[in-house]
Write an enzyme that holds these catalytic residues in place. Structure first.
Site, PDB file in Angstrom:
ATOM      1  CE  LYS A 201      -3.933   2.099   1.883  1.00 49.52           C
ATOM      2  NZ  LYS A 201      -4.461   2.154   0.759  1.00 49.52           N
ATOM      3  CE  LYS A 237      16.945   6.051   5.365  1.00 47.14           C
ATOM      4  NZ  LYS A 237      17.573   4.937   6.010  1.00 47.14           N
ATOM      5  NE  ARG A 292      23.275  -1.062   4.735  1.00 45.89           N
ATOM      6  CZ  ARG A 292      22.808  -0.059   4.758  1.00 45.89           C
ATOM      7  NH1 ARG A 292      23.028   1.061   5.575  1.00 45.89           N
ATOM      8  NH2 ARG A 292      21.637   0.367   4.152  1.00 45.89           N
TER       9      ARG A 292
END
Ligand code: ADP
Length: 445
Positions: A201, A237, A292
């Protein structure tokens, strides 16, 4: 404890790991490609080994050459950094076979989280809410249409082997799926060597909230709160912070408990990050787990006053989580931004030589840089120059410090995203903590 660690990476993260090793009295071995001869990470290390030509497949992803370098130098452990081989379970296995410790979780835990479809199933078993969507691969466009109608539009076509926001397609209708499915499959197959797609979704403008977990080999698992990474471009990001303006202590404990439950089910060891989407209604859903160290780990380190790389090394050497870490409390606010060599107008990498690079280190500011003045940013690798992290007693203090630092940084010879970073930090919605993954499109386009 290990005597000598080889760092299978480059740039700022290789330097970061070398710094932790030096602090712990451990010798270091850098590896480098042709393009990185004389790079800062090579100069920082005690020893350095050339592992191949500039393209990543021939150097930083060259498993044979890296294992051979570790053997030749007598390294007893390998730290993979992030990216490159850090989430490659075959590489972790190869290290074990060669008698070299891999600083990270077990190959089994990595493999289980390596497929997003499998990871969703495991998260569900751990009782963690997952983004509504398919729990198996979607084989054809027709199947995708049928399933998307069940989920309800808009939906997101995602790559099971995906990463870096690559290959995601938002579909608002049957037609969108029929038009994009085959292409998405091809693109994903060529990028990841696995064209498996599934559906989720699609939430409009959620926040990206992730929980840092740390686990030792003695069944102790803790979380170090959240990082908010909602400021993204193309699902990647750009600015990260902790704590999140959307997370109160109750929500933090709920999300933290979910992340810890998943880590426990996996028998996870080392540091890891469980990523969630947080809706405006304060509902959170599992996205994926990164097995990680994250690019944005310094934010958590600044807030909790800890050293995650040191803990990775200690855990890999069999040490127990110490009381200083278990009892660490979030005492500050930290904001990080990623400095990229990129053309702000065309939004493309801007390789070249940095003829000037002045970076004053103001109080409360931490610089994690892979390059210095005179260095060349080559087109072979990710164009991130480094990260700038500011911490303060309040979000506003951290924000002001970061702005002051960015304003004083001088770069010449290449283009960077500095102006964009300043626009983000000075945006009134950012100031008010009104952040979401559609922030850039909504306020800065
Ligand atoms: P990748 O591994 O490619 O980075 P992620 O699943 O971690 O992919 O998602 C990256 C970003 O894409 C998220 O932070 C978010 O901005 C966006 N995203 C991913 N899944 C969804 C979703 N179901 N609804 C809305 N946005 C999403």
């Amino acid at each position: 404890m290990f005597q000598k660690i080889l760092i299978a990476n480059r740039g700022e993260i290789a330097r970061r790991v070398i710094r932790a090793c030096k602090k712990m009295g451990i010798s270091t071995v850098a590896v480098y490609s042709e393009a990185d001869q004389g790079a800062l990470h090579v100069r920082d290390a005690d020893e350095a080994v050339a592992v191949g030509p500039s393209p990543v497949q021939k150097s930083y992803l060259n498993v044979e050459a890296i294992i051979a370098a570790a053997k030749a130098t007598g390294a007893d452990a390998i730290h993979p950094g992030y990216g490159f081989l850090s989430e490659n379970s075959d590489f972790a296995r190869r290290c074990a076979e060669a008698g070299i410790a891999f600083i990270g979780p077990s190959p089994e835990a990595m493999a289980q989280m390596g497929s997003k479809i499998a990871a969703r199933g495991i998260a569900k078993t751990a009782g963690v809410p997952i983004v509504p969507g398919t729990e198996a691969a979607v084989a054809s466009a027709e199947d995708a249409v049928r399933l998307a109608r069940e989920i309800g539009y808009p939906v997101l076509l995602k790559a099971s082997a995906g990463g870096g926001g690559i290959g995601m397609v938002v579909a608002n209708s049957d037609e969108d799926i029929l038009q994009t499915f085959a292409n998405a499959q091809k693109r994903v197959a060529s990028y990841f060597g696995d064209g498996t797609l599934y559906l989720e979704k699609y939430f409009q403008n959620p926040r990206h909230i992730e929980i840092q977990v740390v686990a030792d080999t003695h069944d102790q698992v803790i979380h170090l709160g959240e990082r908010e990474c909602s400021i993204q471009r193309r699902h990647q990001k750009v600015v990260e912070e902790s704590p999140s303006t959307a997370v109160n202590s109750v929500l933090r404990e709920r999300m933290g408990a979910a992340a810890v439950a998943l880590a426990k089910l996996l028998h996870y060891t080392g540091v890891g990050t469980v990523e969630f989407i947080l809706t405006g209604e304060n509902e959170f859903y599992f996205l994926e787990m990164n097995t990680r160290l994250q690019v944005e780990h310094p934010v958590t380190e600044e807030v909790f006053g800890t050293d995650l790389v040191e803990w990775q090394i200690r855990i890999a050497a069999g040490e127990r989580l110490g009381v200083s870490l278990i009892d660490a409390k979030p005492v500050r606010h930290a904001i990080e931004c990623r400095l990229y060599a990129e053309d702000p107008v065309r939004m493309l990498p801007s390789p070249g030589t940095m003829t000037r690079f002045d970076t004053p280190a103001l109080e409360g500011v931490r610089l994690e840089l892979g390059f210095c003045e005179g260095d060349k940013i080559t087109p072979f690798y990710d164009p991130m120059i480094g990260k700038i992290i500011a911490a303060g007693d309040s979000r506003e203090a951290a924000r002001q410090r970061l702005i002051e630092e960015l304003t004083q940084i001088q770069v010449e010879g290449i283009k960077t995203n500095l102006p964009l970073l300043l626009r983000i930090l000075e945006n009134e919605h950012f100031v008010r903590g009104e952040t979401h993954t559609g922030f850039m499109d909504a306020y800065l386009s």
